[in-house]
Design a protein around this motif. Structure first.
Motif, PDB file in Angstrom:
ATOM      1  N   HIS A  91       3.039  10.973  -2.259  1.00  0.00           N
ATOM      2  CA  HIS A  91       3.914  10.758  -1.107  1.00  0.00           C
ATOM      3  C   HIS A  91       4.112  12.011  -0.254  1.00  0.00           C
ATOM      4  O   HIS A  91       4.858  11.961   0.727  1.00  0.00           O
ATOM      5  CB  HIS A  91       5.282  10.272  -1.604  1.00  0.00           C
ATOM      6  CG  HIS A  91       5.959  11.305  -2.443  1.00  0.00           C
ATOM      7  ND1 HIS A  91       5.595  11.536  -3.746  1.00  0.00           N
ATOM      8  CD2 HIS A  91       6.926  12.198  -2.135  1.00  0.00           C
ATOM      9  CE1 HIS A  91       6.326  12.528  -4.225  1.00  0.00           C
ATOM     10  NE2 HIS A  91       7.135  12.953  -3.271  1.00  0.00           N
ATOM     11  N   PHE A 126      -0.139   4.469  -2.087  1.00  0.00           N
ATOM     12  CA  PHE A 126      -0.641   5.733  -1.541  1.00  0.00           C
ATOM     13  C   PHE A 126      -2.002   6.024  -2.155  1.00  0.00           C
ATOM     14  O   PHE A 126      -2.193   5.864  -3.356  1.00  0.00           O
ATOM     15  CB  PHE A 126       0.313   6.881  -1.873  1.00  0.00           C
ATOM     16  CG  PHE A 126       1.684   6.723  -1.255  1.00  0.00           C
ATOM     17  CD1 PHE A 126       1.967   7.268  -0.013  1.00  0.00           C
ATOM     18  CD2 PHE A 126       2.687   6.032  -1.913  1.00  0.00           C
ATOM     19  CE1 PHE A 126       3.225   7.121   0.560  1.00  0.00           C
ATOM     20  CE2 PHE A 126       3.953   5.882  -1.350  1.00  0.00           C
ATOM     21  CZ  PHE A 126       4.216   6.428  -0.111  1.00  0.00           C
ATOM     22  N   TRP A 149      -1.750   5.397   3.519  1.00  0.00           N
ATOM     23  CA  TRP A 149      -0.519   4.702   3.144  1.00  0.00           C
ATOM     24  C   TRP A 149      -0.199   3.658   4.186  1.00  0.00           C
ATOM     25  O   TRP A 149      -0.818   3.599   5.237  1.00  0.00           O
ATOM     26  CB  TRP A 149       0.621   5.698   2.953  1.00  0.00           C
ATOM     27  CG  TRP A 149       1.175   6.294   4.231  1.00  0.00           C
ATOM     28  CD1 TRP A 149       0.475   6.908   5.235  1.00  0.00           C
ATOM     29  CD2 TRP A 149       2.536   6.332   4.637  1.00  0.00           C
ATOM     30  NE1 TRP A 149       1.329   7.330   6.223  1.00  0.00           N
ATOM     31  CE2 TRP A 149       2.592   6.996   5.890  1.00  0.00           C
ATOM     32  CE3 TRP A 149       3.723   5.878   4.068  1.00  0.00           C
ATOM     33  CZ2 TRP A 149       3.783   7.211   6.571  1.00  0.00           C
ATOM     34  CZ3 TRP A 149       4.908   6.102   4.750  1.00  0.00           C
ATOM     35  CH2 TRP A 149       4.936   6.757   5.987  1.00  0.00           C
ATOM     36  N   THR A 156      10.308   8.062  -1.437  1.00  0.00           N
ATOM     37  CA  THR A 156       9.054   7.394  -1.785  1.00  0.00           C
ATOM     38  C   THR A 156       8.497   7.871  -3.119  1.00  0.00           C
ATOM     39  O   THR A 156       7.620   7.215  -3.682  1.00  0.00           O
ATOM     40  CB  THR A 156       8.010   7.581  -0.662  1.00  0.00           C
ATOM     41  OG1 THR A 156       8.041   8.954  -0.236  1.00  0.00           O
ATOM     42  CG2 THR A 156       8.306   6.680   0.518  1.00  0.00           C
TER      43      THR A 156
END
Length: 149
Positions: free
Chosen positions: A57, A85, A104, A77
């Motif tokens: 993230h 991701f 993402w 996240t």
């Protein structure tokens, strides 16, 4: 001087608008934030340099002047444990400005109950070191976000 460009397309909202007190208070450093377009995309490197930190993230690229720029994809996240991701580079890789780093989907992050607003931060910089900080308006991928003097 380092020009930091946007890793994402979206709307500049400034750090004060980030729904996280650590970023909103510029505790990790000054910068700005992007409210990204809600479509699958890749976050790209905001500067040329070395990837010194890599998470699903978030990532940090350090430029040739030793300046680290953090791109944090969404808020909280980390709680998604990497789901949604895809890492395209690794820690220790050299990257060029505009090179895709993480794929993402901001809409999926939002659907999971997290904010997709993404801070872009000049790590450990004094606030007065930044100029021309984008805090409003649409920003394309690669558009100037701020200058680190």
């Amino acid at each position: 001087m380092t020009t930091v460009t946007s890793p994402l397309a979206g709307r500049a909202v400034g750090l004060a608008a980030v729904p996280d007190p650590v970023f909103a208070g510029a505790m990790v450093g000054p910068g700005t934030a992007i409210d990204p377009v809600r479509e699958p995309t890749a976050a790209v490197a905001p500067v040329d340099g070395l990837v010194v930190s890599m998470h699903p993230h978030a990532f940090v690229v350090m430029d040739e002047n030793g300046r680290g720029v953090l791109t944090h994809l969404g808020i909280d996240t980390v709680q998604l444990n990497g789901e949604g991701f895809e890492l395209l580079v690794s820690k220790g890789d050299q990257v060029r400005r505009g090179q895709p780093v993480i794929k993402w989907n901001p809409a999926a992050v939002e659907a999971a109950g997290k904010s997709p607003i993404s801070p872009i931060v000049a790590l450990e910089a004094p606030a007065e070191a930044l100029s021309a900080v984008a805090e409003a308006g649409d920003v394309p991928v690669g558009g100037a976000l701020f200058t680190w003097n």
